[in-house]
Design a protein around this motif. Structure first.
Motif, mmCIF file in Angstrom:
data_model
loop_
_atom_site.group_PDB
_atom_site.id
_atom_site.type_symbol
_atom_site.label_atom_id
_atom_site.label_comp_id
_atom_site.label_asym_id
_atom_site.label_seq_id
_atom_site.Cartn_x
_atom_site.Cartn_y
_atom_site.Cartn_z
ATOM 1 N N SER A 11 60.823 44.565 77.651
ATOM 2 C CA SER A 11 61.598 45.071 78.780
ATOM 3 C C SER A 11 62.149 43.904 79.583
ATOM 4 C CB SER A 11 60.725 45.957 79.671
ATOM 5 O OG SER A 11 59.814 45.159 80.405
ATOM 6 N N ALA A 12 63.219 44.158 80.298
ATOM 7 C CA ALA A 12 63.830 43.120 81.135
ATOM 8 C C ALA A 12 62.849 42.646 82.203
ATOM 9 C CB ALA A 12 65.111 43.652 81.778
ATOM 10 N N ASP A 13 62.059 43.571 82.763
ATOM 11 C CA ASP A 13 61.089 43.186 83.791
ATOM 12 C C ASP A 13 59.988 42.302 83.219
ATOM 13 O OD1 ASP A 13 62.473 44.583 85.735
ATOM 14 O OD2 ASP A 13 61.178 46.357 85.626
ATOM 15 N N LEU A 14 59.479 42.661 82.030
ATOM 16 C CA LEU A 14 58.432 41.858 81.407
ATOM 17 C C LEU A 14 58.972 40.480 81.035
ATOM 18 C CD1 LEU A 14 55.606 41.423 80.338
ATOM 19 C CD2 LEU A 14 56.307 42.543 78.203
ATOM 20 N N PHE A 15 60.168 40.428 80.480
ATOM 21 C CA PHE A 15 60.744 39.127 80.141
ATOM 22 C C PHE A 15 60.927 38.276 81.387
ATOM 23 C CE2 PHE A 15 64.453 36.350 79.925
ATOM 24 C CZ PHE A 15 63.942 35.413 79.025
ATOM 25 N N ALA A 16 61.418 38.870 82.470
ATOM 26 C CA ALA A 16 61.632 38.116 83.710
ATOM 27 C C ALA A 16 60.317 37.546 84.235
ATOM 28 C CB ALA A 16 62.298 38.994 84.766
ATOM 29 N N GLU A 17 59.248 38.333 84.191
ATOM 30 C CA GLU A 17 57.943 37.854 84.644
ATOM 31 C C GLU A 17 57.422 36.752 83.724
ATOM 32 O OE1 GLU A 17 54.529 37.037 86.616
ATOM 33 O OE2 GLU A 17 56.308 38.074 87.336
ATOM 34 N N ASN A 18 57.540 36.947 82.409
ATOM 35 C CA ASN A 18 57.109 35.915 81.461
ATOM 36 C C ASN A 18 57.908 34.633 81.653
ATOM 37 O OD1 ASN A 18 55.149 37.562 80.349
ATOM 38 N ND2 ASN A 18 56.342 38.095 78.541
ATOM 39 N N ALA A 19 59.213 34.752 81.856
ATOM 40 C CA ALA A 19 60.070 33.576 82.035
ATOM 41 C C ALA A 19 59.678 32.809 83.292
ATOM 42 C CB ALA A 19 61.538 33.994 82.102
ATOM 43 N N ARG A 20 59.388 33.523 84.367
ATOM 44 C CA ARG A 20 58.949 32.875 85.603
ATOM 45 C C ARG A 20 57.645 32.109 85.372
ATOM 46 N NH1 ARG A 20 55.189 32.938 88.633
ATOM 47 N NH2 ARG A 20 54.242 34.805 87.766
ATOM 48 N N ARG A 21 56.688 32.755 84.711
ATOM 49 C CA ARG A 21 55.394 32.135 84.437
ATOM 50 C C ARG A 21 55.557 30.924 83.524
ATOM 51 N NH1 ARG A 21 53.029 33.159 80.270
ATOM 52 N NH2 ARG A 21 53.773 35.274 80.012
ATOM 53 N N ILE A 22 56.370 31.058 82.479
ATOM 54 C CA ILE A 22 56.605 29.951 81.541
ATOM 55 C C ILE A 22 57.183 28.749 82.271
ATOM 56 C CG2 ILE A 22 58.096 29.206 79.628
ATOM 57 C CD1 ILE A 22 57.724 32.140 78.527
ATOM 58 N N ARG A 23 58.212 28.973 83.070
ATOM 59 C CA ARG A 23 58.853 27.853 83.789
ATOM 60 C C ARG A 23 57.858 27.145 84.714
ATOM 61 N NH1 ARG A 23 64.257 28.057 82.681
ATOM 62 N NH2 ARG A 23 65.126 30.087 82.145
ATOM 63 N N THR A 24 57.008 27.914 85.384
ATOM 64 C CA THR A 24 55.997 27.327 86.269
ATOM 65 C C THR A 24 54.974 26.526 85.472
ATOM 66 O OG1 THR A 24 56.264 29.113 87.865
ATOM 67 C CG2 THR A 24 54.201 27.864 87.963
ATOM 68 N N GLN A 25 54.492 27.107 84.371
ATOM 69 C CA GLN A 25 53.460 26.440 83.584
ATOM 70 C C GLN A 25 53.976 25.177 82.909
ATOM 71 O OE1 GLN A 25 52.165 29.673 81.069
ATOM 72 N NE2 GLN A 25 50.563 30.279 82.497
ATOM 73 N N ILE A 26 55.156 25.226 82.313
ATOM 74 C CA ILE A 26 55.617 24.032 81.592
ATOM 75 C C ILE A 26 56.013 22.904 82.537
ATOM 76 C CG2 ILE A 26 56.293 25.334 79.545
ATOM 77 C CD1 ILE A 26 59.207 24.826 80.330
ATOM 78 N N ALA A 27 56.357 23.244 83.777
ATOM 79 C CA ALA A 27 56.683 22.196 84.748
ATOM 80 C C ALA A 27 55.481 21.286 84.991
ATOM 81 C CB ALA A 27 57.157 22.817 86.057
ATOM 82 N N ALA A 28 54.266 21.813 84.784
ATOM 83 C CA ALA A 28 53.048 21.064 85.058
ATOM 84 C C ALA A 28 52.495 20.330 83.829
ATOM 85 C CB ALA A 28 51.988 22.007 85.602
ATOM 86 N N ILE A 29 53.116 20.459 82.673
ATOM 87 C CA ILE A 29 52.595 19.819 81.460
ATOM 88 C C ILE A 29 52.925 18.330 81.483
ATOM 89 C CG2 ILE A 29 52.702 19.739 78.935
ATOM 90 C CD1 ILE A 29 53.440 22.734 79.009
ATOM 91 N N GLY A 30 51.893 17.518 81.620
ATOM 92 C CA GLY A 30 52.076 16.080 81.723
ATOM 93 C C GLY A 30 52.717 15.459 80.489
ATOM 94 N N PHE A 31 52.341 15.902 79.311
ATOM 95 C CA PHE A 31 52.907 15.321 78.086
ATOM 96 C C PHE A 31 54.399 15.638 77.982
ATOM 97 C CE2 PHE A 31 53.426 14.940 73.402
ATOM 98 C CZ PHE A 31 53.120 13.586 73.318
#
Length: 160
Positions: A11-31
């Motif tokens: 769903s568009a809502d699930l994708f939007a939530e996953n995309a938000r979480r992904i962007r936040t999480q990968i911003a913190a990946i040191g490697f």
């Protein structure tokens, strides 16, 4: 290449939530930060990640190191799989097979990953790596990855 997932509509809502979480999480990946990798595109079941040419990413013959291609495949495949997970799920790489097809030269290395078989426990992702030189793309690697879909509550808490 089509980047459609026929058996796992998101769903568009699930994708939007996953995309938000992904962007936040990968911003913190040191490697990821160390390599300078960027998330260029994100869609349901797909993503494009890339790195710009820097001397630190080259091997002794002046080409992108194979480890950079491997990282892009691993990173891109897990992100593509993460776009379609249900709330409370997380993804981890279980394995991937990487074929280095040609020297990775040029100004940029990009990886396009897309889910080809979603699953409740394992998701299969195809990832292709291209070098860009003078505006021309050349495929330098191809990979097939198996991504484990796990219960996020069973992961250890991240330590800084």
């Amino acid at each position: 290449m089509k980047n459609e997932i026929s058996s796992a509509p998101v769903s568009a809502d699930l994708f939007a939530e996953n995309a938000r979480r992904i962007r936040t999480q990968i911003a913190a990946i040191g490697f990821r930060q160390l390599l300078g990798a960027e998330l260029d595109e994100l869609g349901p079941g797909s993503c494009t990640v890339s790195v710009a040419l820097r001397p630190a990413l080259l091997q002794h013959l002046g080409m992108f190191h194979g480890g950079v291609s491997a990282f892009l495949v691993d990173h891109g495949a897990t992100i593509a799989a993460a776009t379609i997970v249900k709330p409370g799920q997380a993804v981890l790489t279980a394995e991937y097979k990487l074929n280095l097809l040609a020297p990775a030269t040029g100004q940029r290395l990009i990886c396009r990953a897309h889910v080809i078989r979603p699953g409740n426990n394992l998701t299969v992702v195809a990832a292709d790596v291209f070098s860009i030189a003078d505006g021309q793309e050349k495929q330098t690697a191809a990979a097939l990855a198996t991504i484990a879909v796990i219960d996020a509550s069973k992961l250890p808490a991240a330590t800084g």
